[in-house]
Design an enzyme around this catalytic site. Structure first.
Site, PDB file in Angstrom:
ATOM      1  N   GLU A 176      12.477   6.526   8.511  1.00 52.30           N
ATOM      2  CA  GLU A 176      12.122   6.143   7.330  1.00 52.30           C
ATOM      3  C   GLU A 176      10.738   5.876   6.997  1.00 52.30           C
ATOM      4  O   GLU A 176       9.981   6.039   7.651  1.00 52.30           O
ATOM      5  CB  GLU A 176      12.898   4.776   7.339  1.00 52.30           C
ATOM      6  CG  GLU A 176      12.330   3.631   8.452  1.00 52.30           C
ATOM      7  CD  GLU A 176      11.167   2.639   7.805  1.00 52.30           C
ATOM      8  OE1 GLU A 176      10.861   2.852   6.692  1.00 52.30           O
ATOM      9  OE2 GLU A 176      10.163   2.321   8.643  1.00 52.30           O
TER      10      GLU A 176
ATOM     11  N   ARG B 220      16.240  -0.086   6.955  1.00 49.78           N
ATOM     12  CA  ARG B 220      15.636   1.117   6.391  1.00 49.78           C
ATOM     13  C   ARG B 220      16.228   2.473   6.995  1.00 49.78           C
ATOM     14  O   ARG B 220      16.278   3.584   6.441  1.00 49.78           O
ATOM     15  CB  ARG B 220      14.238   1.247   6.116  1.00 49.78           C
ATOM     16  CG  ARG B 220      13.993   0.032   4.951  1.00 49.78           C
ATOM     17  CD  ARG B 220      12.550   0.540   4.145  1.00 49.78           C
ATOM     18  NE  ARG B 220      11.506   0.393   5.465  1.00 49.78           N
ATOM     19  CZ  ARG B 220      10.895  -0.657   5.791  1.00 49.78           C
ATOM     20  NH1 ARG B 220      11.129  -1.809   5.246  1.00 49.78           N
ATOM     21  NH2 ARG B 220       9.747  -0.820   6.757  1.00 49.78           N
TER      22      ARG B 220
ATOM     23  N   SER C 187       1.256   4.048  10.489  1.00 50.57           N
ATOM     24  CA  SER C 187       1.223   3.297   9.576  1.00 50.57           C
ATOM     25  C   SER C 187      -0.309   3.243   8.819  1.00 50.57           C
ATOM     26  O   SER C 187      -1.381   3.016   9.786  1.00 50.57           O
ATOM     27  CB  SER C 187       1.254   1.669  10.253  1.00 50.57           C
ATOM     28  OG  SER C 187       0.828   0.755   9.100  1.00 50.57           O
TER      29      SER C 187
ATOM     30  N   HIS D  40      -0.399  -9.301  15.878  1.00 49.70           N
ATOM     31  CA  HIS D  40       0.304  -8.668  14.513  1.00 49.70           C
ATOM     32  C   HIS D  40       0.469  -9.628  13.394  1.00 49.70           C
ATOM     33  O   HIS D  40       0.139  -9.429  12.184  1.00 49.70           O
ATOM     34  CB  HIS D  40       1.801  -8.017  14.719  1.00 49.70           C
ATOM     35  CG  HIS D  40       2.103  -7.494  13.619  1.00 49.70           C
ATOM     36  ND1 HIS D  40       3.258  -8.087  12.692  1.00 49.70           N
ATOM     37  CD2 HIS D  40       1.739  -6.230  13.024  1.00 49.70           C
ATOM     38  CE1 HIS D  40       3.238  -7.122  11.584  1.00 49.70           C
ATOM     39  NE2 HIS D  40       2.448  -6.081  11.587  1.00 49.70           N
TER      40      HIS D  40
ATOM     41  N   PHE E 120      -3.815  -9.676   5.372  1.00 50.16           N
ATOM     42  CA  PHE E 120      -3.366  -8.916   4.434  1.00 50.16           C
ATOM     43  C   PHE E 120      -2.682  -9.785   3.383  1.00 50.16           C
ATOM     44  O   PHE E 120      -3.022  -9.664   2.186  1.00 50.16           O
ATOM     45  CB  PHE E 120      -2.209  -7.931   4.779  1.00 50.16           C
ATOM     46  CG  PHE E 120      -2.784  -6.559   5.115  1.00 50.16           C
ATOM     47  CD1 PHE E 120      -3.444  -5.560   4.422  1.00 50.16           C
ATOM     48  CD2 PHE E 120      -2.619  -6.426   6.615  1.00 50.16           C
ATOM     49  CE1 PHE E 120      -3.820  -4.305   4.886  1.00 50.16           C
ATOM     50  CE2 PHE E 120      -3.028  -4.896   7.023  1.00 50.16           C
ATOM     51  CZ  PHE E 120      -3.613  -4.047   5.990  1.00 50.16           C
TER      52      PHE E 120
ATOM     53  N   HIS F 172       3.811   3.400   5.798  1.00 55.21           N
ATOM     54  CA  HIS F 172       4.118   3.713   7.160  1.00 55.21           C
ATOM     55  C   HIS F 172       5.389   4.741   7.168  1.00 55.21           C
ATOM     56  O   HIS F 172       6.167   4.956   6.205  1.00 55.21           O
ATOM     57  CB  HIS F 172       4.239   2.576   8.021  1.00 55.21           C
ATOM     58  CG  HIS F 172       5.601   1.889   7.846  1.00 55.21           C
ATOM     59  ND1 HIS F 172       5.852   0.536   7.786  1.00 55.21           N
ATOM     60  CD2 HIS F 172       6.911   2.431   7.810  1.00 55.21           C
ATOM     61  CE1 HIS F 172       7.223   0.308   7.748  1.00 55.21           C
ATOM     62  NE2 HIS F 172       7.807   1.397   7.767  1.00 55.21           N
TER      63      HIS F 172
END
Length: 349
Positions: free
Chosen positions: A143, A178, A217, A298, A305, A322
């Site tokens: 994906e 996804r 990514s 993470h 972000f 990504h």
């Protein structure tokens, strides 16, 4: 708003999605749409490593030979260059090439010019090490996600179109939702076998275990300026680099990350651009998800972000993307030539 899974890949679910009831994404995102006749993609990472800067010229020359070995129908549909320095202090140049089908990649790999280069005894001697890590997922097993409809990178460059805004993103479990294969398959992983010990002057071959996972990514800050650029380079990128370093360490291996590289994209003259990407092989999709959802490294990246997006008034110019694939047994192949023992999957304990 569209589903991330293309209509021709949808089927009745036996696996429950993680999409929250009544969910609306906080920001738009898009996915690549592949032609219904496309069954696979090939992503082949070719790398050359060197420890002494004096060996860079020969590393560049060798990689250029490989890049230009084949022209015509069997040449890669798209490729890019990148570089990184691994935890052992070796600089590595990586040429990543993409094909839309297995047959053309196989013909490229078996082309006399490629074979003459790759099988040469020169690859096993001297001060450089070479590797290739190849993934050949079926379309139901990978994906893509893009923050902008014109932000196609990497395997998304093989697509015939880009979707409209999609529903399944910006929540934990969006990657799994996804992937078309997860409609009926939990994609449970298995423990990788320990590879043969690498020694200078040897070739080591590794076959990826069933449901090994790969993520690329990427970040593109070429179009950023002012406060957004300062915020990304000053607050976000250092935190991202810290998380990438964790994944490249023995602690990352303990979390299920089999190999991680944080690469700066290069132009055709091997000069750095304002683009980067992380490239990680994982024991399973579940291990990748566990790090993303729960690990402080993470969560810190995610927080940085989100803080940047909240701090800037205008829509962001930073582009993110990504690609994730979960491979069947026999669909991932690794080959290391004259590499140090910490390279890629050679580091598995």
């Amino acid at each position: 708003m569209e589903s991330a899974i293309a209509p021709h890949l949808r089927c009745p679910r036996s696996q429950s999605p993680r999409l929250p009831a009544g969910y609306t994404p906080p920001v738009p995102a898009y996915t690549a749409r592949y032609a219904p006749g496309q069954t696979h993609a090939v992503m082949a990472y070719h790398g050359v490593q060197y420890h002494d800067p004096a060996d860079r010229a020969s590393a560049v020359a060798g990689l250029q030979t490989l890049r230009k070995a084949v022209h015509g129908a069997d040449a890669p549909r798209f490729s890019d260059l990148a570089q990184y320095r691994d935890p052992e202090g070796w600089d590595t140049l990586v040429w990543t090439a993409y094909w839309s089908d297995r047959a053309s990649h196989q013909r490229w790999q078996l082309h006399p010019a490629v074979q003459a280069f790759w099988q040469s005894d020169e690859r096993l001697n001297g001060n450089t090490g070479w590797f290739r890590e190849v993934a050949c997922p079926g379309v139901e097993r990978f994906e893509t996600l893009m923050s902008s409809p014109d932000g196609q990178e990497a395997v998304a460059r093989l697509a015939e179109a880009v979707s409209g805004e999609i529903l399944e993103h910006a929540y934990w479990g969006g990657v799994r939702d996804r992937l078309p294969a997860t409609q009926t398959d939990a994609l449970a992983g298995s423990h990788p076998a320990r590879p043969a010990q690498a020694r200078p002057g040897e070739r080591v071959f590794i076959e990826g275990q069933h449901n090994i996972a790969l993520i690329r990514s990427g970040q593109n800050w070429e179009h950023t300026a002012g406060a957004e650029r300062e915020r990304y380079l000053g607050d976000v990128e250092p935190v991202l680099r810290e998380g990438m370093a964790f994944l490249a360490s023995s602690e990352g291996l303990g979390a299920g990350c089999l190999s991680n590289r944080y690469l700066r994209v290069l132009d055709d003259n091997f000069a750095p651009t304002d683009r980067s990407y992380g490239l990680s092989w994982w024991q399973s999709l579940a291990h990748m998800e566990a790090w993303a959802e729960k690990h402080p490294t993470h969560l810190k990246i995610f927080g940085a972000f989100m803080g940047m997006l909240q701090a800037i008034a205008a829509p962001p110019s930073l582009r993110l993307y990504h690609e994730v694939c979960v491979l069947q047994a026999g669909d991932a192949h690794f080959e290391y030539l004259n590499c140090h023992p910490g390279t890629g999957l050679l580091a598995i304990d």
